[in-house]
Every structure is written in structure tokens, then in C-alpha cells.
Write a protein that holds these residues in place. Structure first.
Motif, PDB file in Angstrom:
ATOM      1  N   VAL A  31      31.162  26.237  42.675  1.00  0.00           N
ATOM      2  CA  VAL A  31      31.632  25.795  41.364  1.00  0.00           C
ATOM      3  C   VAL A  31      32.260  24.411  41.463  1.00  0.00           C
ATOM      4  CG1 VAL A  31      33.302  26.257  39.532  1.00  0.00           C
ATOM      5  CG2 VAL A  31      31.907  28.122  40.447  1.00  0.00           C
ATOM      6  N   ARG A  32      33.030  24.180  42.540  1.00  0.00           N
ATOM      7  CA  ARG A  32      33.632  22.849  42.716  1.00  0.00           C
ATOM      8  C   ARG A  32      32.559  21.782  42.865  1.00  0.00           C
ATOM      9  NH1 ARG A  32      37.784  25.732  45.401  1.00  0.00           N
ATOM     10  NH2 ARG A  32      36.684  25.670  47.390  1.00  0.00           N
ATOM     11  N   LEU A  33      31.492  22.113  43.587  1.00  0.00           N
ATOM     12  CA  LEU A  33      30.399  21.152  43.735  1.00  0.00           C
ATOM     13  C   LEU A  33      29.751  20.852  42.392  1.00  0.00           C
ATOM     14  CD1 LEU A  33      28.708  22.424  47.029  1.00  0.00           C
ATOM     15  CD2 LEU A  33      29.963  20.286  46.699  1.00  0.00           C
ATOM     16  N   ILE A  34      29.610  21.881  41.551  1.00  0.00           N
ATOM     17  CA  ILE A  34      29.060  21.669  40.212  1.00  0.00           C
ATOM     18  C   ILE A  34      29.958  20.721  39.423  1.00  0.00           C
ATOM     19  CG2 ILE A  34      28.630  22.772  37.982  1.00  0.00           C
ATOM     20  CD1 ILE A  34      27.705  25.211  39.483  1.00  0.00           C
ATOM     21  N   ALA A  35      31.277  20.981  39.475  1.00  0.00           N
ATOM     22  CA  ALA A  35      32.211  20.133  38.739  1.00  0.00           C
ATOM     23  C   ALA A  35      32.130  18.689  39.217  1.00  0.00           C
ATOM     24  CB  ALA A  35      33.634  20.672  38.898  1.00  0.00           C
ATOM     25  N   ASP A  36      32.003  18.500  40.536  1.00  0.00           N
ATOM     26  CA  ASP A  36      31.862  17.145  41.074  1.00  0.00           C
ATOM     27  C   ASP A  36      30.582  16.496  40.543  1.00  0.00           C
ATOM     28  OD1 ASP A  36      34.202  17.418  42.483  1.00  0.00           O
ATOM     29  OD2 ASP A  36      33.229  17.912  44.388  1.00  0.00           O
ATOM     30  N   GLY A  37      29.507  17.293  40.493  1.00  0.00           N
ATOM     31  CA  GLY A  37      28.250  16.768  39.975  1.00  0.00           C
ATOM     32  C   GLY A  37      28.344  16.393  38.510  1.00  0.00           C
ATOM     33  N   VAL A  38      29.060  17.207  37.735  1.00  0.00           N
ATOM     34  CA  VAL A  38      29.253  16.903  36.309  1.00  0.00           C
ATOM     35  C   VAL A  38      29.976  15.579  36.146  1.00  0.00           C
ATOM     36  CG1 VAL A  38      30.490  17.603  34.231  1.00  0.00           C
ATOM     37  CG2 VAL A  38      29.186  19.286  35.520  1.00  0.00           C
ATOM     38  N   ARG A  39      31.068  15.412  36.915  1.00  0.00           N
ATOM     39  CA  ARG A  39      31.825  14.160  36.814  1.00  0.00           C
ATOM     40  C   ARG A  39      30.958  12.958  37.163  1.00  0.00           C
ATOM     41  NH1 ARG A  39      36.138  17.551  38.491  1.00  0.00           N
ATOM     42  NH2 ARG A  39      35.595  17.293  40.693  1.00  0.00           N
TER      43      ARG A  39
ATOM     44  N   GLY B 142      26.683  29.194  37.157  1.00  0.00           N
ATOM     45  CA  GLY B 142      25.299  28.929  36.766  1.00  0.00           C
ATOM     46  C   GLY B 142      24.411  28.510  37.923  1.00  0.00           C
ATOM     47  N   THR B 143      24.950  28.472  39.167  1.00  0.00           N
ATOM     48  CA  THR B 143      24.119  28.078  40.303  1.00  0.00           C
ATOM     49  C   THR B 143      23.152  29.177  40.712  1.00  0.00           C
ATOM     50  OG1 THR B 143      25.761  28.842  41.907  1.00  0.00           O
ATOM     51  CG2 THR B 143      25.900  26.542  41.225  1.00  0.00           C
ATOM     52  N   TYR B 144      23.455  30.398  40.309  1.00  0.00           N
ATOM     53  CA  TYR B 144      22.590  31.515  40.671  1.00  0.00           C
ATOM     54  C   TYR B 144      22.482  32.467  39.493  1.00  0.00           C
ATOM     55  CZ  TYR B 144      20.876  35.721  43.004  1.00  0.00           C
ATOM     56  OH  TYR B 144      20.142  36.817  43.359  1.00  0.00           O
ATOM     57  N   THR B 145      21.298  32.513  38.902  1.00  0.00           N
ATOM     58  CA  THR B 145      21.036  33.446  37.814  1.00  0.00           C
ATOM     59  C   THR B 145      19.939  34.398  38.287  1.00  0.00           C
ATOM     60  OG1 THR B 145      21.587  31.758  36.184  1.00  0.00           O
ATOM     61  CG2 THR B 145      20.376  33.681  35.396  1.00  0.00           C
TER      62      THR B 145
ATOM     63  N   ALA C  21      27.612  17.387  29.843  1.00  0.00           N
ATOM     64  CA  ALA C  21      28.955  17.533  30.413  1.00  0.00           C
ATOM     65  C   ALA C  21      29.652  18.775  29.864  1.00  0.00           C
ATOM     66  CB  ALA C  21      29.786  16.288  30.135  1.00  0.00           C
ATOM     67  N   ASP C  22      29.537  18.981  28.541  1.00  0.00           N
ATOM     68  CA  ASP C  22      30.182  20.150  27.932  1.00  0.00           C
ATOM     69  C   ASP C  22      29.622  21.453  28.493  1.00  0.00           C
ATOM     70  OD1 ASP C  22      31.763  18.528  26.418  1.00  0.00           O
ATOM     71  OD2 ASP C  22      30.642  18.787  24.551  1.00  0.00           O
ATOM     72  N   LEU C  23      28.301  21.542  28.606  1.00  0.00           N
ATOM     73  CA  LEU C  23      27.678  22.765  29.096  1.00  0.00           C
ATOM     74  C   LEU C  23      28.019  23.017  30.563  1.00  0.00           C
ATOM     75  CD1 LEU C  23      24.136  22.586  27.450  1.00  0.00           C
ATOM     76  CD2 LEU C  23      25.914  24.265  26.974  1.00  0.00           C
ATOM     77  N   ARG C  24      27.896  21.987  31.378  1.00  0.00           N
ATOM     78  CA  ARG C  24      28.148  22.179  32.813  1.00  0.00           C
ATOM     79  C   ARG C  24      29.608  22.511  33.083  1.00  0.00           C
ATOM     80  NH1 ARG C  24      24.436  18.532  36.754  1.00  0.00           N
ATOM     81  NH2 ARG C  24      22.443  19.175  35.914  1.00  0.00           N
TER      82      ARG C  24
ATOM     83  N   LYS D 161      33.427  26.731  34.651  1.00  0.00           N
ATOM     84  CA  LYS D 161      34.648  27.496  34.431  1.00  0.00           C
ATOM     85  C   LYS D 161      34.369  28.985  34.261  1.00  0.00           C
ATOM     86  CE  LYS D 161      37.268  23.737  32.280  1.00  0.00           C
ATOM     87  NZ  LYS D 161      37.879  23.237  31.037  1.00  0.00           N
ATOM     88  N   GLY D 162      33.105  29.377  34.418  1.00  0.00           N
ATOM     89  CA  GLY D 162      32.751  30.789  34.310  1.00  0.00           C
ATOM     90  C   GLY D 162      32.351  31.217  32.923  1.00  0.00           C
ATOM     91  N   GLY D 163      32.179  30.271  32.004  1.00  0.00           N
ATOM     92  CA  GLY D 163      31.823  30.623  30.636  1.00  0.00           C
ATOM     93  C   GLY D 163      30.346  30.963  30.498  1.00  0.00           C
ATOM     94  N   ALA D 164      30.047  31.765  29.506  1.00  0.00           N
ATOM     95  CA  ALA D 164      28.661  32.144  29.223  1.00  0.00           C
ATOM     96  C   ALA D 164      28.089  31.190  28.172  1.00  0.00           C
ATOM     97  CB  ALA D 164      28.603  33.579  28.706  1.00  0.00           C
ATOM     98  N   VAL D 165      26.768  31.031  28.180  1.00  0.00           N
ATOM     99  CA  VAL D 165      26.079  30.211  27.184  1.00  0.00           C
ATOM    100  C   VAL D 165      25.060  31.108  26.486  1.00  0.00           C
ATOM    101  CG1 VAL D 165      24.664  28.168  26.759  1.00  0.00           C
ATOM    102  CG2 VAL D 165      26.372  28.143  28.589  1.00  0.00           C
TER     103      VAL D 165
END
Length: 200
Positions: free
Chosen positions: A99-107, A38-41, A162-165, A170-174
Motif C-alpha cells: 500500500v505504501r508503494l502504491i501511495a508513493d506511485g500516486v504521489r 487494489g494490488t491484488y484482486t 489520484a483520487d481513486l488510487r 486507504k482500503g476503500g472500495a470502488v
């Protein structure tokens, strides 16, 4: 785009996506969004001119499938993908880092939200209950209920975010329909809240 793809990287990555399987324009945009967490749409104005250029270079062809245009890689495109496989691996590693940076931001956001929630809940626990407040001070009761509402809203926001991010990382679509439903539900909550406040 510069934060995700370096110069020329998007062109090559488009070829690598089409090397996996043919896609329509929206499918390409969705795949890019999913793979970057989701960092680049990208917009249609970004993707279609690049596809047209790849077609002009003989690396991509397009065909109609009903009302949909499907893009497919050519043998020449596959040859470029093979010849530049190491570059594609590097691009993919960069996307994985994003993606790892996003996960870190979510946490971090979850930790901050939980800290705020604990503070709100502590404030609500120390405030007088409605029955007690009604006999003492109506404003104190209102403040206590406000604290409860804010605690609930903070918990809800943290959970949804948290759920959305995490899902996107993880590569899921919304699906937009899901967010439309969420918005409709929240609009309904606002209406009920205002009606309840008017009755009081």
C-alpha cells in the motif's frame, strides 16, 4: 499473486479474514482487494478452490443464507490462526508495504501530471485567443483550443487517477456502479463534443 502473497500465504490469510467474521465469497475477494490497496484482486477461480480445500481440512465450514454461501472458520481453523499469528503479522506487514508503494506511485504520478499540466497551460496562455486567431489564422485558433482541451483533460485525468488510487490505498472500495456512471458521463461528453464539431 506472487507479487503480493508468498507460497501458502493466501491460504493463511483467508483463514485470518474468516477469523474476524464470516464472509461470502465476493466479500472475501473484496476484502483482499481492499487490504492490498487494489494490488491484488483475486478471481473466483482462485478463491473458491482454496475455500473448498480449507473446508476439506476441517478449518472452514459453509452455510446457505438464501442464495448466498457464507464461509465460517471452525475451532480448528481458529487454532491454526492462533498458532501462526506471527506469520499473519508478517503477511500484513508485506501488504502494508504494498500500500505504501502504491501511495508513493500516486504521489509521483500526480507530480508528473501537474508538470505536464503546467506545460500545457503555459502553451495555451501563449497561444492567441480565439477572437484574435479568427481574424488571423483559423488553424492557429484551432491549435490554441486544442491546447486548452488537452490541458483540461490532463488535469481531469490526474485528479481522477489520484483520487481513486489514494482511496484504494486507504482500503476503500470502488463500486462498479460509480465507474459505470463516470463512463456514461464521459460518453455524453464525447457525443456533445462531436455534435459541436459537426456544427462548426
Amino acid at each position: 499473486m506472487a507479487a503480493v502473497f508468498g507460497h501458502g500465504d493466501l491460504r493463511l490469510y483467508l483463514l485470518s479474514l474468516l477469523d474476524e467474521n464470516p464472509l461470502h465469497g465476493y466479500g472475501i475477494m473484496q476484502a483482499l482487494s481492499d487490504r492490498t490497496g487494489g494490488t491484488y484482486t483475486p478471481s473466483a477461480g482462485t478463491i473458491y478452490p482454496r475455500l473448498a480445500k480449507l473446508e476439506g481440512e476441517g478449518l472452514v465450514t459453509k452455510r446457505r443464507d438464501g442464495r448466498t454461501t457464507i464461509y465460517e472458520i471452525t475451532d480448528a481453523g481458529r487454532a491454526e490462526v492462533r498458532a501462526r499469528a506471527h506469520e499473519i503479522d508478517g503477511i500484513q506487514e508485506g501488504l502494508s508495504d504494498s500500500v505504501r508503494l502504491i501511495a508513493d506511485g500516486v504521489r509521483q504520478n500526480v507530480r508528473e501530471a501537474m508538470k505536464s499540466l503546467r506545460a500545457d497551460l503555459a502553451a495555451a496562455a501563449n497561444a492567441p485567443h480565439r477572437d484574435e486567431a479568427d481574424t488571423e489564422d483559423p488553424r492557429a485558433s484551432a491549435r490554441a483550443q486544442l491546447a486548452r482541451a488537452e490541458g483540461s483533460l490532463s488535469a481531469f485525468r490526474a485528479s481522477v487517477r489520484a483520487d481513486l488510487r489514494t482511496h484504494i490505498a486507504k482500503g476503500g472500495a470502488v463500486p462498479s456502479s460509480l465507474i459505470d456512471e463516470l463512463q456514461a458521463d464521459l460518453d455524453g461528453v464525447i457525443v456533445r463534443l462531436r455534435e459541436g464539431l459537426t456544427r462548426d
